[in-house]
Motif scaffolding. Structure first.
Motif, PDB file in Angstrom:
ATOM      1  N   ALA A   1      54.020  40.678  64.107  1.00 47.28           N
ATOM      2  CA  ALA A   1      54.597  41.259  64.776  1.00 47.28           C
ATOM      3  C   ALA A   1      52.510  41.505  66.450  1.00 47.28           C
ATOM      4  O   ALA A   1      52.137  41.134  65.444  1.00 47.28           O
ATOM      5  N   ALA A   2      53.116  41.446  66.938  1.00 47.23           N
ATOM      6  CA  ALA A   2      51.437  41.791  67.740  1.00 47.23           C
ATOM      7  C   ALA A   2      51.928  43.374  68.719  1.00 47.23           C
ATOM      8  O   ALA A   2      52.628  42.633  70.108  1.00 47.23           O
ATOM      9  N   SER A   3      50.980  43.739  69.388  1.00 48.86           N
ATOM     10  CA  SER A   3      51.197  44.810  71.091  1.00 48.86           C
ATOM     11  C   SER A   3      50.182  43.538  71.740  1.00 48.86           C
ATOM     12  O   SER A   3      50.736  44.917  72.752  1.00 48.86           O
ATOM     13  N   GLU A   4      49.812  42.872  71.834  1.00 52.25           N
ATOM     14  CA  GLU A   4      49.803  42.062  72.638  1.00 52.25           C
ATOM     15  C   GLU A   4      49.628  40.938  72.872  1.00 52.25           C
ATOM     16  O   GLU A   4      49.730  40.014  72.058  1.00 52.25           O
ATOM     17  N   TYR A   5      50.248  40.111  73.881  1.00 48.77           N
ATOM     18  CA  TYR A   5      50.412  38.686  73.500  1.00 48.77           C
ATOM     19  C   TYR A   5      49.734  38.233  75.385  1.00 48.77           C
ATOM     20  O   TYR A   5      49.674  38.332  76.329  1.00 48.77           O
ATOM     21  N   PHE A   6      48.864  37.002  75.158  1.00 52.63           N
ATOM     22  CA  PHE A   6      48.905  36.405  76.444  1.00 52.63           C
ATOM     23  C   PHE A   6      49.674  35.171  77.236  1.00 52.63           C
ATOM     24  O   PHE A   6      49.978  34.570  75.892  1.00 52.63           O
ATOM     25  N   ASP A   7      50.410  35.214  78.116  1.00 54.89           N
ATOM     26  CA  ASP A   7      51.639  34.351  78.189  1.00 54.89           C
ATOM     27  C   ASP A   7      50.941  33.368  79.404  1.00 54.89           C
ATOM     28  O   ASP A   7      50.520  34.019  80.483  1.00 54.89           O
ATOM     29  N   LYS A   8      50.208  32.739  78.697  1.00 52.92           N
ATOM     30  CA  LYS A   8      49.669  31.689  80.056  1.00 52.92           C
ATOM     31  C   LYS A   8      50.687  30.790  81.427  1.00 52.92           C
ATOM     32  O   LYS A   8      50.240  30.609  82.128  1.00 52.92           O
ATOM     33  N   TYR A   9      51.840  31.238  81.068  1.00 56.79           N
ATOM     34  CA  TYR A   9      52.404  30.371  82.251  1.00 56.79           C
ATOM     35  C   TYR A   9      52.488  31.354  83.578  1.00 56.79           C
ATOM     36  O   TYR A   9      52.682  30.589  84.200  1.00 56.79           O
ATOM     37  N   LEU A  10      52.055  32.640  82.884  1.00 53.70           N
ATOM     38  CA  LEU A  10      52.108  33.918  84.257  1.00 53.70           C
ATOM     39  C   LEU A  10      50.985  33.159  85.380  1.00 53.70           C
ATOM     40  O   LEU A  10      51.488  33.205  86.414  1.00 53.70           O
ATOM     41  N   PHE A  11      49.926  32.808  84.862  1.00 49.69           N
ATOM     42  CA  PHE A  11      49.009  31.511  85.759  1.00 49.69           C
ATOM     43  C   PHE A  11      49.450  30.316  86.536  1.00 49.69           C
ATOM     44  O   PHE A  11      48.992  30.020  87.554  1.00 49.69           O
ATOM     45  N   GLU A  12      50.193  29.687  85.332  1.00 49.03           N
ATOM     46  CA  GLU A  12      50.497  28.159  85.591  1.00 49.03           C
ATOM     47  C   GLU A  12      51.742  28.286  87.087  1.00 49.03           C
ATOM     48  O   GLU A  12      51.779  27.704  87.287  1.00 49.03           O
ATOM     49  N   THR A  13      52.634  29.453  87.254  1.00 45.79           N
ATOM     50  CA  THR A  13      53.456  29.236  87.593  1.00 45.79           C
ATOM     51  C   THR A  13      53.134  30.638  89.035  1.00 45.79           C
ATOM     52  O   THR A  13      54.228  30.938  89.897  1.00 45.79           O
ATOM     53  N   ASP A  14      51.941  30.463  88.806  1.00 45.82           N
ATOM     54  CA  ASP A  14      51.045  31.692  90.177  1.00 45.82           C
ATOM     55  C   ASP A  14      50.614  30.676  91.100  1.00 45.82           C
ATOM     56  O   ASP A  14      49.777  30.022  90.740  1.00 45.82           O
ATOM     57  N   PRO A  15      51.536  30.120  92.689  1.00 47.18           N
ATOM     58  CA  PRO A  15      50.571  29.135  93.249  1.00 47.18           C
ATOM     59  C   PRO A  15      49.111  29.237  93.539  1.00 47.18           C
ATOM     60  O   PRO A  15      48.030  28.235  93.276  1.00 47.18           O
ATOM     61  N   ALA A  16      48.520  30.471  93.179  1.00 47.48           N
ATOM     62  CA  ALA A  16      47.125  30.918  94.439  1.00 47.48           C
ATOM     63  C   ALA A  16      46.103  30.559  93.014  1.00 47.48           C
ATOM     64  O   ALA A  16      45.183  29.833  92.856  1.00 47.48           O
ATOM     65  N   LEU A  17      46.511  31.077  91.431  1.00 47.62           N
ATOM     66  CA  LEU A  17      45.993  30.983  90.382  1.00 47.62           C
ATOM     67  C   LEU A  17      45.626  29.588  89.855  1.00 47.62           C
ATOM     68  O   LEU A  17      44.951  28.735  89.146  1.00 47.62           O
TER      69      LEU A  17
END
Length: 182
Positions: free
Chosen positions: A28-44
């Motif tokens: 279990a972790a209290s923090e997570y890095f969701d890489k898909y959030l930059f890949e689905t943001d056209p500007a990023l």
């Protein structure tokens, strides 16, 4: 190439989530890095791909985006460089053409792999082996984020150079600069 602190800050802000998460390891972790959030943001995504352009070595015949995260990146990068793209599966499909890599033939061609995040390099290692078995020359991977330990070369054992837009250290520095400790 020097890292882009503004890009690191923006990716970290978009992708670092807090809450309760179960990691691949089962922990279990209290923090997570969701890489898909930059890949689905056209500007990023566009900013990352533009930073990758100078990392692509001269003489690349094809850019091979690894399933799943490398596919959107390689699509944009291919358009920016004019270099043909491949979509590299984790394993060859069992129907139709039964291809591992969708796109043009790879035999005798230099394929530069494109990945979103590298930690241990397992997916790149497997793709390298499969593409080499198909006759491709694979010696470089360009990634958005290299999360491997500082000073390590996670793909040296297979003779693949890692060229990253950002490192884990860049993201950690962005996080500290934003004043949000761990």
């Amino acid at each position: 190439m020097t890292s882009d602190p503004a890009l690191a800050r923006d990716i970290d802000a978009a992708c670092r989530l807090t809450g309760t998460f179960t990691l691949r390891s089962g922990q279990a972790a209290s923090e997570y890095f969701d890489k898909y959030l930059f890949e689905t943001d056209p500007a990023l995504l566009a900013r990352v791909a533009r930073q990758m352009v100078p990392l692509v070595p001269a003489g690349a015949d094809l850019l091979g985006g690894l399933e799943l995260g490398g596919v959107p990146i390689v699509t944009v990068l291919s358009g920016l460089t004019g270099t043909g793209a491949l979509y590299v599966r984790k394993q060859a499909k069992e129907y139709g053409t039964a291809k591992l890599a969708e796109g043009p033939p790879v035999e005798g061609r230099r394929v530069v792999l494109v990945e979103d995040v590298i930690t241990t390099g397992g997916a790149v290692r497997a793709a390298t082996s499969a593409l080499r078995a198909a006759g491709a020359v694979v010696d470089t991977v360009v990634c958005a984020i290299d999360r491997s330990p500082a000073g390590s070369t996670p793909l040296a054992d297979v003779g693949v150079e890692v060229r990253a837009v950002l490192t884990k250290a860049d993201l950690d520095a962005a996080r500290r600069a934003a004043g949000a400790g761990y």
